[in-house]
Design an enzyme around this catalytic site. Structure first.
Site, PDB file in Angstrom:
ATOM      1  N   GLN A   9       0.695  -1.004  -0.102  1.00  0.00           N
ATOM      2  CA  GLN A   9      -0.085   0.110  -0.050  1.00  0.00           C
ATOM      3  C   GLN A   9       0.918   1.220  -0.075  1.00  0.00           C
ATOM      4  O   GLN A   9       1.775   1.079   0.967  1.00  0.00           O
ATOM      5  CB  GLN A   9      -0.705  -0.035   1.264  1.00  0.00           C
ATOM      6  CG  GLN A   9      -1.848   1.035   1.474  1.00  0.00           C
ATOM      7  CD  GLN A   9      -2.045   1.411   2.911  1.00  0.00           C
ATOM      8  OE1 GLN A   9      -1.198   1.584   3.754  1.00  0.00           O
ATOM      9  NE2 GLN A   9      -3.185   1.289   3.216  1.00  0.00           N
ATOM     10  N   GLY A  10       0.897   2.294  -1.070  1.00  0.00           N
ATOM     11  CA  GLY A  10       1.444   3.240  -1.104  1.00  0.00           C
ATOM     12  C   GLY A  10       0.649   4.558  -0.519  1.00  0.00           C
ATOM     13  O   GLY A  10       0.080   5.198  -1.470  1.00  0.00           O
TER      14      GLY A  10
ATOM     15  N   SER B 116       1.351   6.923   2.873  1.00  0.00           N
ATOM     16  CA  SER B 116       2.017   7.863   3.585  1.00  0.00           C
ATOM     17  C   SER B 116       3.167   8.257   3.214  1.00  0.00           C
ATOM     18  O   SER B 116       3.804   7.501   2.275  1.00  0.00           O
ATOM     19  CB  SER B 116       2.502   7.248   5.029  1.00  0.00           C
ATOM     20  OG  SER B 116       1.205   6.691   5.837  1.00  0.00           O
TER      21      SER B 116
ATOM     22  N   SER C  46       4.592  -1.437   4.296  1.00  0.00           N
ATOM     23  CA  SER C  46       4.879  -3.046   4.633  1.00  0.00           C
ATOM     24  C   SER C  46       4.965  -3.699   3.377  1.00  0.00           C
ATOM     25  O   SER C  46       4.188  -3.458   2.417  1.00  0.00           O
ATOM     26  CB  SER C  46       3.976  -3.398   5.827  1.00  0.00           C
ATOM     27  OG  SER C  46       2.671  -2.853   5.481  1.00  0.00           O
TER      28      SER C  46
ATOM     29  N   GLU D  33      -9.233  -1.111   7.635  1.00  0.00           N
ATOM     30  CA  GLU D  33      -7.959  -1.325   8.426  1.00  0.00           C
ATOM     31  C   GLU D  33      -8.163  -1.137  10.087  1.00  0.00           C
ATOM     32  O   GLU D  33      -7.745  -1.946  10.547  1.00  0.00           O
ATOM     33  CB  GLU D  33      -7.159  -0.526   7.952  1.00  0.00           C
ATOM     34  CG  GLU D  33      -5.743  -0.515   8.302  1.00  0.00           C
ATOM     35  CD  GLU D  33      -4.484   0.212   7.993  1.00  0.00           C
ATOM     36  OE1 GLU D  33      -3.361  -0.108   7.932  1.00  0.00           O
ATOM     37  OE2 GLU D  33      -4.905   1.565   7.830  1.00  0.00           O
TER      38      GLU D  33
END
Lengths: 352, 413
Positions: B125-126, B128, B160, B243
């Protein structure tokens, strides 16, 4: 699967809250707390709604509802800081008398005419000399008996034997406590005639746990009131040309109160439900709920007062009645540390 | 109050139990990585039997069952009780798949959902960026259209599994002149595209749970966008909702608390078991009360999924905040009951539970911060749960051109 209050329970809850918001105003609480008025009119009104006999069997004039109904009512009463002997007469004494077979007083209790207080200090763990019995006569002293205007008391000794004593035979002294919305007294026995109601310590313990579940619910309601007041005040009060509720420092205090308090609702419901449907969980859940609500209640009571600033500290707003009610529930029938110790014993983590 | 699941579910529970009995030996072992054949075989077996991707339609590779909260709960309970591997549940499975099913094109669903749930396509996941954490919408990684391709430049952080990932779902700024929430798009692209550099980010646990990802002129086909240009913020918010709740389940907290109880019986000081120390015992029981409150809160949330008339908005909003803080404190007690033994970490021969107490104590501090910090959670709870106003926005100060003070020119009169 449905976890929560049923439609009937919600209707009952709604009607009780309506009654309390019209009849138990802050002015009414003040008058009763100062001794200017007695709580008898309010108790009469609640009895007419069937609440004095909420768990008493229909055969004795009660509503024969369960503990989940009773905790829902207790929450509403805590919210209103409602005076009256709900905890003592309507729940603890009603349960103990009904299950010990000494059912004669139940009809009078259900109608609201007869109040039976509880003197459980010795059984919970007395900090003073114990009450002793000899030939159906009691001697000694019982502290913090609920409530001061009862017609009779159930006196539970350290070994669990429980006696009924008529108030007319008693030397009793009103004790001033922080919480003047509930009345407490000291009972002095001197060869006082008493009638054995039960020697079943298990029944007396079960009665105590039911009382603790009610206290947890009462604290939940009182803390919810304090949170609601804090939010409302923060939206109204302006400093630095803004509602103080727009400052993160204040918002976070309210969010913390809500975050700790909201899960307590489910906890208290389950504690009530367990007595009705999941007996194996009832004792530990009621004790845990009382201890946990004592901690959360204390946090909310302090934080809500702080959100109110200096006004929270005054008598003018009257917030202190709820603050003190939460403090009262915390200590009576076992402090959180003492109650958690009992849970540890139940789980076999330690000896008595 | 009716806490039974109903007798019609008894047969289903029995079915789950017999699956577990018969297939226990097939689950992946500790050494099997997320890309191992053992993991993929297990994933396929779970999907085939309806224990993973249960409600995802068959045409996209799922099991295709009607949503049934109770059945999902029974699966979780039975797998939990036997400590069975639940299959691979990376961010692609838990966060991207629901969004594609809701907002993706038919082509995207066909292309991505099946390989993702089968653990054949691993995602990261991109979101932040170094300059966009709690204020995520201020992100500056930009994508400019050049012919049929987006050209991406910028940097992501806290990514991550980037080092394992085949693909990334990524938020980029495509409309630099629009208000910040309306200038973002949601792109999907391969992690082996030229111009992507991954640097592991070692955290306080000593592991590299996260990465930094750098983009230099990364070229991505124009059609690899979910939703329209500028809609990326709505897409991202739909996933963040997925999430938050999943970071801290009360049943896992109760398992850890029971682990502390075991430790307290096993560990001793001067020959006395720690469980006999009333101070530690009270801390334990206090935490147990808090975990119970969250377990019953969880039952209430479950009930509200079945009984739509129940209002649990606030009860749901607080789970991430309270759950992660609570878990951190439970791990802390696990360390404290061990005293100096509790300092042990890594290859120390005295370490207990493979160092999990220290590891989780630190890891949960990471979770308190990640996925929306505790402070952001409190903003959400106070604003959306309690109806309190937002903090007034501070407008960026306009820099006024300095005006030279009026000093009479020398000699003027």
């Amino acid at each position: 699967m449905e976890f929560g209050l049923s439609q009937d329970q919600l209707l009952l809850d709604d009607s009780v809250r309506k009654y309390l918001s019209s009849e138990v105003s802050i002015d009414a609480v003040r008058k009763i707390a100062s001794g200017e008025q007695s709580d008898s009119d309010i108790w009469r009104g609640l009895a007419d709604m069937g609440l004095a006999g909420i768990i008493i069997p229909e055969a004795h004039g009660g509503a024969e509802l369960g503990m989940l109904d009773a905790v829902a009512i207790a929450e509403a009463m805590g919210y209103a800081a409602c005076p009256g002997p709900f905890l003592s007469t309507a729940v603890m004494s009603a349960h103990l008398l009904n299950h010990s077979g000494a059912t004669d007083p139940l009809a009078g209790m259900a109608s609201g005419d007869y109040r039976v207080g509880i003197a459980f200090s010795d059984f919970v763990g007395s900090r003073k000399g114990a009450v002793t019995e000899s030939a159906s006569k009691l001697s000694g002293q019982s502290l913090y008996a609920l409530d001061a205007s009862a017609d009779a008391y159930l006196v539970a000794l350290a070994d669990g034997r429980t006696f009924m004593v008529e108030s007319e035979h008693l030397d009793r002294t009103l004790l001033t406590t922080i919480d003047t919305t509930r009345s407490v007294c000291e009972l002095n026995f001197d060869q006082t005639p008493a009638c054995l109601v039960t020697d079943d310590a298990q029944l007396v313990r079960d009665t105590l746990y039911r009382g603790r579940a009610i206290q947890a619910a009462d604290t939940l309601g009182a803390a919810q009131y304090m949170l609601d007041q804090a939010v409302a005040y923060s939206l109204d009060r302006k400093q630095f040309n803004r509602a103080i509720g727009s400052f993160q420092a204040v918002k976070h205090m309210c969010a913390e109160m809500a975050s700790q308090l909201e899960p307590c609702r489910a906890f208290v419901w389950y504690a009530g439900h367990a007595f009705d449907e999941a007996a194996e969980d009832a004792a530990a859940t009621a004790c845990h709920a009382k201890a946990h609500l004592s901690e959360v209640g204390q946090f909310v009571a302090k934080t809500s007062t702080e959100v109110h600033g200096g006004m929270g500290f005054t008598d003018l707003v009257g917030l202190h009645y709820w603050f003190k009610r939460i403090g009262f529930n915390r200590q009576l029938l076992g402090s959180p540390e003492a109650v958690r110790h009992e849970v540890a014993v139940m789980q076999g983590l330690c000896g008595d | 109050m009716d806490l039974s699941y109903g007798s019609e579910y008894d047969a289903f529970r029995e079915e789950v139990r017999s699956f577990i009995r018969e297939n226990k030996d097939k689950q992946p072992q500790a050494g099997d990585g997320i890309k191992s054949q053992a993991m993929r075989d297990w994933q396929a077996l779970l999907i085939e039997n309806g224990y993973h991707s249960r409600t995802i339609p068959r045409e996209y590779g799922g099991y295709g069952a009607e949503p049934d909260i109770i059945k999902s709960r029974i699966i979780a309970e039975e797998f939990g009780a036997e400590r069975m591997h639940r299959g691979f549940n990376g961010q692609g499975v838990t966060m991207l798949t629901p969004v594609l099913l809701e907002m993706g094109t038919e082509e995207q669903k066909k292309a991505f959902v099946e390989p993702t749930i089968r653990a054949e396509m691993i995602w990261c996941q991109g979101y932040s960026e170094p300059g966009a954490g709690s204020d995520l919408a201020s992100l500056t990684t930009k994508a400019e259209l050049d012919g049929d391709e987006w050209v991406i430049n910028g940097q992501k952080i806290w990514t991550s599994t980037a080092h394992h990932a085949d693909w990334i779902f990524c938020l980029v700024r495509t409309e630099p002149d629009a208000p910040k929430h309306l200038g973002i798009s949601f792109l999907l692209f391969r992690m082996d595209t030229p111009g992507i550099e991954i640097r592991p980010l070692v955290d306080m646990t000593g592991d590299a749970n996260f990465n930094e990802v750098f983009f230099t002129d990364v070229r991505v086909p124009k059609h690899q966008i979910v939703g329209e240009r500028g809609q990326g913020w709505q897409v991202a918010n739909a996933i963040l909702g997925h999430e938050r709740g999943s970071l801290a389940t009360p049943d896992a907290a109760m398992n850890r608390l029971n682990g502390v109880k075991r430790l307290m019986r096993e560990e001793s000081i001067n020959g006395a078991a720690i469980i006999d120390n009333p101070v530690f015992r009270d801390r334990l029981l206090k935490l147990e009360g808090r975990v119970l409150a969250m377990q019953y809160n969880d039952m209430r949330l479950l009930s509200a999924k079945i009984n739509r008339n129940q209002d649990v908005r606030l009860a749901g909003m607080i789970v991430k905040l309270i759950g992660t803080e609570l878990r951190h404190e439970i791990e802390c007690l696990g360390i404290d009951v061990m005293g100096e033994i509790g300092l042990s970490y890594g290859d120390n021969p005295h370490v207990r539970g493979r160092g999990s107490w220290q590891y989780q104590y630190m890891f949960y501090l990471g979770l308190i911060i990640g996925g929306g910090t505790s402070q952001i959670q409190k903003n959400i709870i106070s604003e959306r749960g309690l109806g309190m106003p937002k903090e007034p926005k501070v407008e960026p100060k306009k820099v006024e051109p300095k005006i030279a003070p009026k000093i009479p020119a020398a000699g003027a009169k």
